[in-house]
Motif scaffolding. Structure first.
Motif, mmCIF file in Angstrom:
data_model
loop_
_atom_site.group_PDB
_atom_site.id
_atom_site.type_symbol
_atom_site.label_atom_id
_atom_site.label_comp_id
_atom_site.label_asym_id
_atom_site.label_seq_id
_atom_site.Cartn_x
_atom_site.Cartn_y
_atom_site.Cartn_z
ATOM 1 N N VAL A 69 42.191 55.765 31.511
ATOM 2 C CA VAL A 69 41.241 55.435 32.580
ATOM 3 C C VAL A 69 39.822 55.367 32.018
ATOM 4 C CG1 VAL A 69 40.254 56.163 34.800
ATOM 5 C CG2 VAL A 69 42.707 56.420 34.381
ATOM 6 N N TYR A 70 39.489 56.313 31.146
ATOM 7 C CA TYR A 70 38.142 56.334 30.581
ATOM 8 C C TYR A 70 37.874 55.075 29.746
ATOM 9 C CZ TYR A 70 33.903 57.850 28.237
ATOM 10 O OH TYR A 70 32.614 57.902 27.772
ATOM 11 N N ASP A 71 38.790 54.756 28.849
ATOM 12 C CA ASP A 71 38.595 53.596 27.965
ATOM 13 C C ASP A 71 38.607 52.276 28.728
ATOM 14 O OD1 ASP A 71 38.498 55.364 25.868
ATOM 15 O OD2 ASP A 71 40.475 54.876 25.063
ATOM 16 N N GLY A 72 39.496 52.175 29.711
ATOM 17 C CA GLY A 72 39.664 50.908 30.411
ATOM 18 C C GLY A 72 38.746 50.684 31.596
ATOM 19 N N MET A 73 38.393 51.766 32.316
ATOM 20 C CA MET A 73 37.684 51.596 33.592
ATOM 21 C C MET A 73 36.342 52.325 33.699
ATOM 22 S SD MET A 73 39.650 49.479 35.060
ATOM 23 C CE MET A 73 38.673 49.342 36.556
ATOM 24 N N ILE A 74 36.109 53.322 32.853
ATOM 25 C CA ILE A 74 34.858 54.081 32.934
ATOM 26 C C ILE A 74 33.868 53.650 31.849
ATOM 27 C CG2 ILE A 74 33.808 56.383 32.786
ATOM 28 C CD1 ILE A 74 36.364 57.505 34.090
ATOM 29 N N GLY A 81 23.193 46.029 30.856
ATOM 30 C CA GLY A 81 23.246 44.675 31.396
ATOM 31 C C GLY A 81 23.197 44.609 32.905
ATOM 32 N N HIS A 82 23.614 43.475 33.430
ATOM 33 C CA HIS A 82 23.567 43.166 34.854
ATOM 34 C C HIS A 82 24.698 43.906 35.573
ATOM 35 C CE1 HIS A 82 23.802 40.638 38.490
ATOM 36 N NE2 HIS A 82 22.527 40.389 38.253
ATOM 37 N N ALA A 83 24.347 44.764 36.509
ATOM 38 C CA ALA A 83 25.329 45.642 37.168
ATOM 39 C C ALA A 83 26.470 44.883 37.828
ATOM 40 C CB ALA A 83 24.630 46.527 38.188
ATOM 41 N N MET A 84 26.164 43.823 38.566
ATOM 42 C CA MET A 84 27.210 43.077 39.258
ATOM 43 C C MET A 84 28.163 42.398 38.275
ATOM 44 S SD MET A 84 28.777 42.355 41.958
ATOM 45 C CE MET A 84 27.785 42.815 43.365
ATOM 46 N N GLU A 85 27.626 41.893 37.184
ATOM 47 C CA GLU A 85 28.475 41.261 36.163
ATOM 48 C C GLU A 85 29.396 42.290 35.515
ATOM 49 O OE1 GLU A 85 25.937 39.191 33.424
ATOM 50 O OE2 GLU A 85 25.311 37.712 34.932
ATOM 51 N N ILE A 86 28.855 43.485 35.272
ATOM 52 C CA ILE A 86 29.654 44.568 34.681
ATOM 53 C C ILE A 86 30.773 44.974 35.641
ATOM 54 C CG2 ILE A 86 29.622 46.998 33.950
ATOM 55 C CD1 ILE A 86 26.703 46.439 32.967
ATOM 56 N N LEU A 87 30.426 45.087 36.912
ATOM 57 C CA LEU A 87 31.402 45.454 37.948
ATOM 58 C C LEU A 87 32.532 44.417 38.003
ATOM 59 C CD1 LEU A 87 31.355 47.871 39.860
ATOM 60 C CD2 LEU A 87 30.267 46.422 41.578
ATOM 61 N N GLN A 88 32.156 43.153 38.050
ATOM 62 C CA GLN A 88 33.146 42.077 38.127
ATOM 63 C C GLN A 88 34.023 42.032 36.884
ATOM 64 O OE1 GLN A 88 30.248 38.948 38.921
ATOM 65 N NE2 GLN A 88 31.032 38.690 40.995
ATOM 66 N N SER A 89 33.388 42.080 35.716
ATOM 67 C CA SER A 89 34.164 41.954 34.478
ATOM 68 C C SER A 89 35.082 43.152 34.257
ATOM 69 C CB SER A 89 33.239 41.756 33.270
ATOM 70 O OG SER A 89 32.463 42.915 33.038
ATOM 71 N N THR A 90 34.595 44.351 34.595
ATOM 72 C CA THR A 90 35.420 45.559 34.397
ATOM 73 C C THR A 90 36.708 45.479 35.207
ATOM 74 O OG1 THR A 90 33.488 46.937 33.936
ATOM 75 C CG2 THR A 90 35.507 48.079 34.593
ATOM 76 N N PHE A 91 36.597 45.206 36.490
ATOM 77 C CA PHE A 91 37.773 45.190 37.354
ATOM 78 C C PHE A 91 38.646 43.958 37.125
ATOM 79 C CE2 PHE A 91 35.461 48.530 39.421
ATOM 80 C CZ PHE A 91 36.447 49.349 39.940
ATOM 81 N N LEU A 92 38.025 42.798 36.975
ATOM 82 C CA LEU A 92 38.813 41.569 36.820
ATOM 83 C C LEU A 92 39.453 41.478 35.438
ATOM 84 C CD1 LEU A 92 36.471 39.023 38.641
ATOM 85 C CD2 LEU A 92 38.496 40.159 39.546
ATOM 86 N N ASN A 93 38.701 41.837 34.402
ATOM 87 C CA ASN A 93 39.249 41.758 33.043
ATOM 88 C C ASN A 93 40.381 42.756 32.844
ATOM 89 O OD1 ASN A 93 37.426 39.767 32.453
ATOM 90 N ND2 ASN A 93 36.061 41.073 31.252
ATOM 91 N N ARG A 94 40.205 43.951 33.410
ATOM 92 C CA ARG A 94 41.234 44.993 33.229
ATOM 93 C C ARG A 94 42.552 44.585 33.897
ATOM 94 N NH1 ARG A 94 43.241 48.563 29.862
ATOM 95 N NH2 ARG A 94 43.954 50.494 30.814
ATOM 96 N N ILE A 95 42.460 44.060 35.100
ATOM 97 C CA ILE A 95 43.690 43.701 35.821
ATOM 98 C C ILE A 95 44.417 42.562 35.114
ATOM 99 C CG2 ILE A 95 42.906 41.939 37.495
ATOM 100 C CD1 ILE A 95 44.914 45.034 38.496
ATOM 101 N N LYS A 96 43.660 41.698 34.444
ATOM 102 C CA LYS A 96 44.261 40.571 33.726
ATOM 103 C C LYS A 96 44.826 40.982 32.368
ATOM 104 C CE LYS A 96 41.158 37.136 35.808
ATOM 105 N NZ LYS A 96 39.952 36.299 35.569
#
Length: 200
Positions: A69-74, A81-96
């Protein structure tokens, strides 16, 4: 010193094999004998390192599940950087990024929560600790997004954090029921819509 190193390597081997068995077969369905068989260890050798399955389960949560969880999501949430971009990339990239095996077997943390979350207070505390750390970093990032004028200032940061965690963990469990990624594609579309609604 050499003996301590050897002991630590052995413990890591036990934890690794136990994690794989718990993930594949479930915690309650996996016996100490199963772990001993997977590690090719005698009963005496195993119990020299772990006194009980309960103790081993805690180590698996703290050393394997928490790290995932720490490595992948935290950790990605702490990137500059840009908070919204980080939020989007973290959740979308991880699920993919999940392998077919991970999609079939769901989220190890979620599996543990569903199977033993109310089973023993020490497990509950260890799992809750992971969720709380995740939530804390999300709140920090959301607050950063507000300062960057990338996220609406009036939204409740903790509520958004818990919603994002819950939706992510939920889809990991639901995906186990399907033989393709169509449900994940729908989740990604829904998540993108939700995140867009957070923008000013």
């Amino acid at each position: 010193m050499q003996q301590e190193l050897k002991s630590e390597i052995t413990k890591q081997h036990i934890v690794h094999e136990a994690f794989n068995l718990f993930y594949k077969n479930g915690f309650k369905s996996t016996s100490i004998n199963d772990v001993m068989k997977a590690t090719k260890m005698s009963k005496g050798a195993f119990y020299h390192h772990y006194k009980s399955k309960h103790q081993l389960g805690l180590e698996v949560i703290e050393l394997k599940i928490q790290k995932r969880v720490y490595d992948g999501m935290i950790l990605p949430l702490k990137e500059p950087g840009h908070a919204m971009e980080i939020l989007q990339s973290t959740f979308l990239n991880r699920i993919k990024s999940f392998s077919f095996y991970d999609k079939q077997n769901g989220c190890p943390m979620n599996n543990f929560i569903n199977e033993i979350g109310n089973y023993e207070s020490s497990y509950q505390l260890a799992l809750k600790n992971i969720v709380e750390k995740w939530k804390k970093e999300l709140v920090i990032l959301i607050e950063k997004g507000k300062k960057q004028n990338a996220i609406k200032k009036e939204i409740a940061s903790e509520a958004v954090a818990i919603y994002l965690i819950s939706a992510f963990e939920g889809i990991r469990g639901i995906r186990k029921l399907y033989d393709n990624d169509s449900i994940l594609d729908q989740y990604i579309s829904g998540l993108s819509l939700y995140l867009n609604q957070l923008k000013p």
